[in-house]
Design a protein around this motif. Structure first.
Motif, short mmCIF file in Angstrom:
data_model
loop_
_atom_site.label_atom_id
_atom_site.label_comp_id
_atom_site.label_asym_id
_atom_site.label_seq_id
_atom_site.Cartn_x
_atom_site.Cartn_y
_atom_site.Cartn_z
N MET A 1 11.68 -3.25 -20.56
CA MET A 1 11.18 -2.07 -21.25
C MET A 1 10.93 -0.67 -20.48
N ASP A 2 9.76 -1.35 -20.14
CA ASP A 2 9.43 0.42 -19.26
C ASP A 2 10.15 0.56 -18.10
N PHE A 3 11.14 -0.40 -17.71
CA PHE A 3 12.30 0.12 -16.46
C PHE A 3 12.63 0.55 -17.28
N GLN A 4 13.67 0.87 -18.46
CA GLN A 4 14.56 1.17 -18.99
C GLN A 4 14.03 2.78 -20.01
N THR A 5 12.75 2.70 -20.57
CA THR A 5 12.02 4.09 -19.97
C THR A 5 11.88 5.04 -19.18
N HIS A 6 11.18 4.69 -18.68
CA HIS A 6 11.34 5.09 -17.34
C HIS A 6 11.87 5.40 -16.39
N CYS A 7 13.39 5.01 -16.55
CA CYS A 7 14.47 5.52 -15.08
C CYS A 7 15.79 5.28 -15.79
N GLU B 1 15.62 2.59 -25.54
CA GLU B 1 14.41 3.58 -26.18
C GLU B 1 13.56 4.14 -25.74
N LEU B 2 12.69 5.13 -25.87
CA LEU B 2 12.14 5.31 -25.08
C LEU B 2 10.76 5.54 -25.70
N ASP B 3 10.54 4.89 -26.42
CA ASP B 3 9.64 4.18 -27.16
C ASP B 3 8.82 2.96 -27.48
N VAL B 4 9.38 2.34 -26.47
CA VAL B 4 8.87 0.93 -26.61
C VAL B 4 8.18 0.49 -25.62
N SER B 5 8.07 1.42 -24.60
CA SER B 5 7.40 0.45 -23.02
C SER B 5 6.01 0.01 -23.80
N PRO B 6 4.98 -0.71 -23.94
CA PRO B 6 3.79 -0.97 -23.50
C PRO B 6 2.84 -0.62 -22.58
N TYR B 7 3.14 -0.14 -22.02
CA TYR B 7 1.82 0.42 -20.87
C TYR B 7 2.38 1.92 -20.95
N GLU B 8 1.42 2.07 -20.63
CA GLU B 8 -0.01 3.78 -20.22
C GLU B 8 -0.35 4.02 -18.69
N ASP B 9 1.00 4.71 -18.22
CA ASP B 9 0.25 5.21 -16.92
C ASP B 9 -0.74 5.50 -16.71
N THR B 10 -1.51 4.86 -15.49
CA THR B 10 -3.05 5.55 -15.68
C THR B 10 -3.31 5.60 -13.88
N VAL B 11 -2.91 4.59 -13.40
CA VAL B 11 -2.80 4.84 -12.05
C VAL B 11 -3.09 5.85 -11.01
N THR B 12 -3.18 6.13 -10.07
CA THR B 12 -3.14 7.33 -10.04
C THR B 12 -3.74 7.22 -8.07
N SER B 13 -2.91 7.84 -7.49
CA SER B 13 -2.03 7.45 -5.99
C SER B 13 -3.22 8.17 -5.40
N LYS B 14 -4.26 6.88 -4.45
CA LYS B 14 -5.07 7.38 -3.68
C LYS B 14 -4.24 8.30 -2.74
N PRO B 15 -5.29 8.86 -0.83
CA PRO B 15 -5.00 9.93 -0.32
C PRO B 15 -4.76 8.43 0.76
N TRP B 16 -3.08 8.41 1.49
CA TRP B 16 -3.26 7.04 2.32
C TRP B 16 -3.55 7.65 4.12
N LYS B 17 -4.65 7.52 4.24
CA LYS B 17 -4.71 7.82 5.48
C LYS B 17 -4.68 7.21 6.44
N MET B 18 -4.42 7.55 7.73
CA MET B 18 -3.43 6.09 8.79
C MET B 18 -4.07 7.25 9.67
N ASN B 19 -4.15 6.07 10.63
CA ASN B 19 -4.26 6.68 12.53
C ASN B 19 -3.11 5.92 12.75
N LEU B 20 -2.09 6.60 13.78
CA LEU B 20 -0.61 6.15 13.78
C LEU B 20 -1.22 6.01 15.70
N ARG B 21 -2.75 5.60 16.37
CA ARG B 21 -2.90 4.95 17.21
C ARG B 21 -2.55 3.78 17.34
#
Length: 397
Positions: free
Chosen positions: A263-269, A127-147
């Motif tokens: 419930m969040d898993f069942q909602t989004h997957c 049931e797609l309306d039962v997740s109590p979570y609101e998605d607000t976390v956004t990914s930041k740039p992942w800066k890497m130095n492979l050296r």
């Protein structure tokens, strides 16, 4: 005629007062504070407590929720007349539409409020309306130095390389060591191991945490596959005896945090149709899947030879509920939305090391729409530089 006075910058105190609304509460990736969220359940309860009628109805639902906590949610859907009346009184309050947020402070309190207000909410699958979570976390740039990875052999598997990137990040390394210590050894305490796992996947940067868990391995590289499978310490994090999947779900539903993550898993997957069209985008499915790690419903890779995942449970002895049990089991082991999301993320991680062979230092961003509920605050160094410049001008003026 009087002489014109030279313009001087305003006093420092005035500058600080002017700039104070833009000063961040903290730097880095600290947890967002409660006041930054739109209609969180904690804020909604504060509003409700200011209204005597709403407060009385909520208190009634609290007693109803505690009386139902010992029952299976599906069995406890039949409420008394008093509980039903209290739920009706709250129908128009802000509590009905309240939500909780990942990585928020006091998350457990927020989830308890959510399930108190919705004690009889149906927990049927998908049931797609039962997740109590609101998605607000956004990914930041992942800066890497492979050296920094020059210490590894050139043929090192990608799981080892991505684990090394976590080690080179102080916060990721500290959180990883914490759950590594709690989840190892013959005297492992499972509840502590699960708590430390949850802490890692909630507090470490999402890019590092998902890279550690969803690293790509070649099919023939058994060592890489074993390292990936051991990321969540299966010998300690999983039950010592394999339970029935429905019993595992019932135990999960009795805990507000685990119930919310399930419930969040069942909602989004959830595949919406036979063609496998998924309910939401892959990033939300992955976030919901990772959110289950550290709960009683912790999934894991089933072997070191592939990237298939499953719950650590069985459907043997399910009796008349055999079909329901197998459906729950398949929602992990044969879920096309989850499988495609994992494959896409592993492909993304593989591309990190082949995006630009010439330059060993680059920044990767997965584009997402920022949420209006919470946005990153300005960083301290920029503001301090601005203030320092103004003070210098004032001194020289």
């Amino acid at each position: 005629m009087g002489r014109f006075r030279s313009l001087r910058p305003p006093p420092l105190v005035v500058l600080l007062l002017v700039l104070s609304p833009w000063l961040p509460l903290g730097a880095g990736d600290s947890l967002p504070t409660e006041s930054r969220f739109v209609n969180s359940c904690i804020q909604a309860r504060k509003k409700c407590q200011a209204d005597p009628a709403c407060k009385a109805a909520y208190q009634q639902l609290e007693s109803c929720s505690s009386s139902l906590s010992t029952l299976l949610p599906l069995e406890g859907s039949s409420m008394s007349a008093d509980c039903t009346e209290a739920a009706q009184q709250l129908r128009n309050s802000s509590l009905i539409g309240c939500t909780c947020y990942r990585r928020m402070k006091h998350q457990t309190t927020c989830l308890n409020i959510y399930w108190t207000v919705h004690p009889a909410r149906s927990l049927g699958d998908y049931e797609l309306d039962v997740s109590p979570y609101e998605d607000t976390v956004t990914s930041k740039p992942w800066k890497m130095n492979l050296r920094k990875l020059d210490m590894l052999k050139s043929d090192s598997d990608l799981c080892l390389r991505l684990a090394t990137l976590c080690t080179l990040n102080s916060k990721c390394d500290r959180l990883r060591k914490a759950y590594g210590e709690a989840c190892s050894g013959a005297r492992c305490q499972r509840h502590l191991c699960l708590a430390r796992l949850r802490s890692f996947f909630e507090k470490a940067a999402e890019s590092h945490a998902q890279a550690l868990l969803l690293c790509p391995c070649r099919p023939e590289d058994v060592g890489c596959g074993e390292r990936r499978r051991n990321t969540i310490a299966p010998s300690c994090a999983l039950p010592s005896e394999v339970p029935n999947c429905l019993d595992l779900r019932s135990f999960c539903r009795a805990d507000p945090l685990c119930r919310s993550r399930l419930m969040d898993f069942q909602t989004h997957c959830h595949p919406m149709d036979i063609r496998g069209t998924c309910a939401t985008e892959q990033s939300k499915c992955l976030r919901a899947y990772v959110g289950l790690i550290g709960t009683s419903m912790t999934p894991n890779f089933i072997s070191k030879f592939n990237a298939s995942v499953a719950l650590s449970c069985t459907c043997r002895g399910s009796g008349n509920l055999q079909d329901e049990c197998e459906q729950l089991e398949r929602s992990f082991s044969q879920n096309p939305c989850l499988t495609e999301a994992i494959a896409a993320k592993m492909h993304f991680h593989r591309q990190l090391f082949f995006q630009n062979p010439v330059d060993s230092s680059f920044s990767v961003v997965q584009h997402k729409n920022p949420s209006p509920a919470w946005r990153p605050q300005p960083r301290l160094p920029v503001l301090f530089f601005f203030i320092f410049t103004l003070v210098l001008l004032q001194t020289l003026g």
